[in-house]
Design a protein around this motif. Structure first.
Motif, short mmCIF file in Angstrom:
data_model
loop_
_atom_site.label_atom_id
_atom_site.label_comp_id
_atom_site.label_asym_id
_atom_site.label_seq_id
_atom_site.Cartn_x
_atom_site.Cartn_y
_atom_site.Cartn_z
N PRO A 107 0.78 -1.23 0.00
CA PRO A 107 0.00 0.00 0.00
C PRO A 107 0.82 1.29 0.00
CG PRO A 107 0.03 -0.93 2.19
CD PRO A 107 0.76 -1.90 1.31
N GLY A 108 2.11 1.21 -0.08
CA GLY A 108 2.94 2.42 -0.08
C GLY A 108 4.31 2.09 0.48
N GLY A 109 5.17 3.10 0.57
CA GLY A 109 6.51 2.88 1.12
C GLY A 109 7.36 2.00 0.22
N TYR A 110 7.53 2.43 -1.03
CA TYR A 110 8.22 1.61 -2.01
C TYR A 110 9.73 1.80 -1.98
CZ TYR A 110 3.44 1.95 -3.67
OH TYR A 110 2.08 1.95 -3.75
N THR A 111 10.22 2.79 -1.23
CA THR A 111 11.65 3.07 -1.19
C THR A 111 12.15 3.03 0.25
OG1 THR A 111 11.18 5.44 -1.14
CG2 THR A 111 11.70 4.47 -3.27
N ARG A 112 13.45 2.78 0.38
CA ARG A 112 14.10 2.73 1.68
C ARG A 112 15.37 3.58 1.62
NH1 ARG A 112 15.79 -2.55 1.69
NH2 ARG A 112 13.81 -3.20 2.56
N ILE A 113 15.61 4.37 2.67
CA ILE A 113 16.84 5.17 2.77
C ILE A 113 17.70 4.55 3.86
CG2 ILE A 113 17.81 7.41 3.34
CD1 ILE A 113 15.28 8.68 2.24
N THR A 114 18.93 4.19 3.50
CA THR A 114 19.88 3.62 4.45
C THR A 114 21.10 4.53 4.50
OG1 THR A 114 19.14 1.43 3.76
CG2 THR A 114 21.14 1.54 5.08
N ARG A 115 21.46 4.99 5.67
CA ARG A 115 22.65 5.84 5.81
C ARG A 115 23.90 4.98 5.72
NH1 ARG A 115 21.26 10.91 8.89
NH2 ARG A 115 18.99 10.95 8.87
N VAL A 116 24.90 5.48 4.98
CA VAL A 116 26.10 4.67 4.74
C VAL A 116 27.39 5.36 5.15
CG1 VAL A 116 25.07 3.26 2.93
CG2 VAL A 116 26.20 5.41 2.33
N GLY A 117 27.34 6.47 5.85
CA GLY A 117 28.57 7.12 6.29
C GLY A 117 28.70 8.52 5.76
N VAL A 118 29.95 9.00 5.65
CA VAL A 118 30.20 10.36 5.20
C VAL A 118 31.12 10.34 3.99
CG1 VAL A 118 29.84 11.43 7.45
CG2 VAL A 118 32.11 10.66 6.81
N ARG A 119 31.00 11.38 3.18
CA ARG A 119 31.83 11.51 1.98
C ARG A 119 33.21 12.00 2.38
NH1 ARG A 119 28.50 14.03 -2.49
NH2 ARG A 119 28.53 15.86 -1.16
N ALA A 120 34.24 11.51 1.73
CA ALA A 120 35.61 11.83 2.12
C ALA A 120 35.95 13.30 1.91
CB ALA A 120 36.59 10.95 1.34
N GLY A 121 35.48 13.89 0.84
CA GLY A 121 35.90 15.25 0.51
C GLY A 121 35.32 16.34 1.39
N ASP A 122 34.02 16.25 1.70
CA ASP A 122 33.38 17.33 2.44
C ASP A 122 32.59 16.85 3.66
OD1 ASP A 122 31.39 16.05 1.11
OD2 ASP A 122 30.50 17.82 0.21
N ALA A 123 32.72 15.60 4.00
CA ALA A 123 32.05 15.01 5.17
C ALA A 123 30.53 15.13 5.10
CB ALA A 123 32.58 15.61 6.47
N ALA A 124 29.99 15.11 3.89
CA ALA A 124 28.53 15.12 3.73
C ALA A 124 27.99 13.74 4.09
CB ALA A 124 28.16 15.48 2.30
N LYS A 125 26.84 13.71 4.75
CA LYS A 125 26.23 12.45 5.14
C LYS A 125 25.67 11.76 3.89
CE LYS A 125 24.93 14.35 9.57
NZ LYS A 125 23.82 14.85 10.39
N LEU A 126 26.08 10.52 3.67
CA LEU A 126 25.67 9.79 2.48
C LEU A 126 24.62 8.74 2.83
CD1 LEU A 126 29.05 9.19 0.62
CD2 LEU A 126 27.29 10.87 0.12
N ALA A 127 23.80 8.41 1.84
CA ALA A 127 22.77 7.41 2.01
C ALA A 127 22.56 6.68 0.70
CB ALA A 127 21.46 8.06 2.45
N VAL A 128 22.03 5.48 0.81
CA VAL A 128 21.61 4.72 -0.36
C VAL A 128 20.08 4.70 -0.32
CG1 VAL A 128 21.53 2.44 -1.42
CG2 VAL A 128 23.66 3.30 -0.49
N ILE A 129 19.46 5.15 -1.40
CA ILE A 129 18.00 5.05 -1.52
C ILE A 129 17.74 3.95 -2.54
CG2 ILE A 129 17.94 6.98 -3.15
CD1 ILE A 129 15.08 7.53 -2.10
N GLU A 130 16.88 3.02 -2.15
CA GLU A 130 16.64 1.85 -3.00
C GLU A 130 15.18 1.47 -2.98
OE1 GLU A 130 18.89 -1.37 -1.33
OE2 GLU A 130 18.24 -0.89 0.69
N LEU A 131 14.79 0.73 -4.00
CA LEU A 131 13.44 0.19 -4.05
C LEU A 131 13.37 -1.00 -3.11
CD1 LEU A 131 12.78 0.33 -7.89
CD2 LEU A 131 11.89 1.86 -6.14
N VAL A 132 12.33 -1.09 -2.33
CA VAL A 132 12.16 -2.18 -1.38
C VAL A 132 11.84 -3.46 -2.15
CG1 VAL A 132 10.79 -2.99 0.57
CG2 VAL A 132 11.36 -0.57 0.37
N ASP A 133 12.33 -4.58 -1.68
CA ASP A 133 12.05 -5.86 -2.37
C ASP A 133 10.71 -6.42 -1.97
OD1 ASP A 133 14.39 -5.81 -3.77
OD2 ASP A 133 15.52 -6.81 -2.19
#
Length: 133
Positions: A107-133
């Motif tokens: 009924p909804g919620g087709y994507t998931r955001i998972t935090r994966v750490g920080v970027r080396a150059g500017d320490a920006a918070k990174l995440a992987v957004i993916e389609l849920v299985d």
């Protein structure tokens, strides 16, 4: 005779408050921002997952979910609305033919955001957004 002046504090200029203003600006113009979101949603639907910053992932999540919802509708009007946002006809076809079938009972919620750490150059918070299985 000496004049005395009272020390009245200066009134600071009032800046308008951001009430009822939603969305992040990302230091871009509105056209550039919209184009970036369209490209990111297209790539998410094409590859199943993308790696980006947490803020951008949170912004594109409702847009990606809306495209999957349009795919589940399956009408000609839904397809044309999806084509107005996603420029690649092959991606729209896969949303309507494959991805929509995968999520037909969800009924909804087709994507998931998972935090994966920080970027080396500017320490920006990174995440992987993916389609849920």
């Amino acid at each position: 005779m000496r004049l005395q002046f009272s020390t009245v504090p200066k009134i600071q200029e009032m800046t308008p408050l951001r009430h009822n203003v939603s969305g992040r600006q990302f230091g871009r113009t509105s056209g550039h921002r919209k184009a970036m979101f369209r490209i990111m949603v297209t790539d998410l639907l094409r590859y199943g997952q993308i790696k980006t910053t947490v803020a951008k992932a949170k912004e594109i999540q409702p847009m990606a979910d809306k495209m999957v919802t349009l795919g589940k509708g399956g009408t000609l009007h839904d397809r044309r609305q999806a084509l107005s946002f996603i420029a690649d006809k092959d991606v729209v076809a896969s949303v309507f033919d494959e991805i929509a079938l995968r999520f037909k009972d969800r009924p909804g919620g087709y994507t998931r955001i998972t935090r994966v750490g920080v970027r080396a150059g500017d320490a920006a918070k990174l995440a992987v957004i993916e389609l849920v299985d």
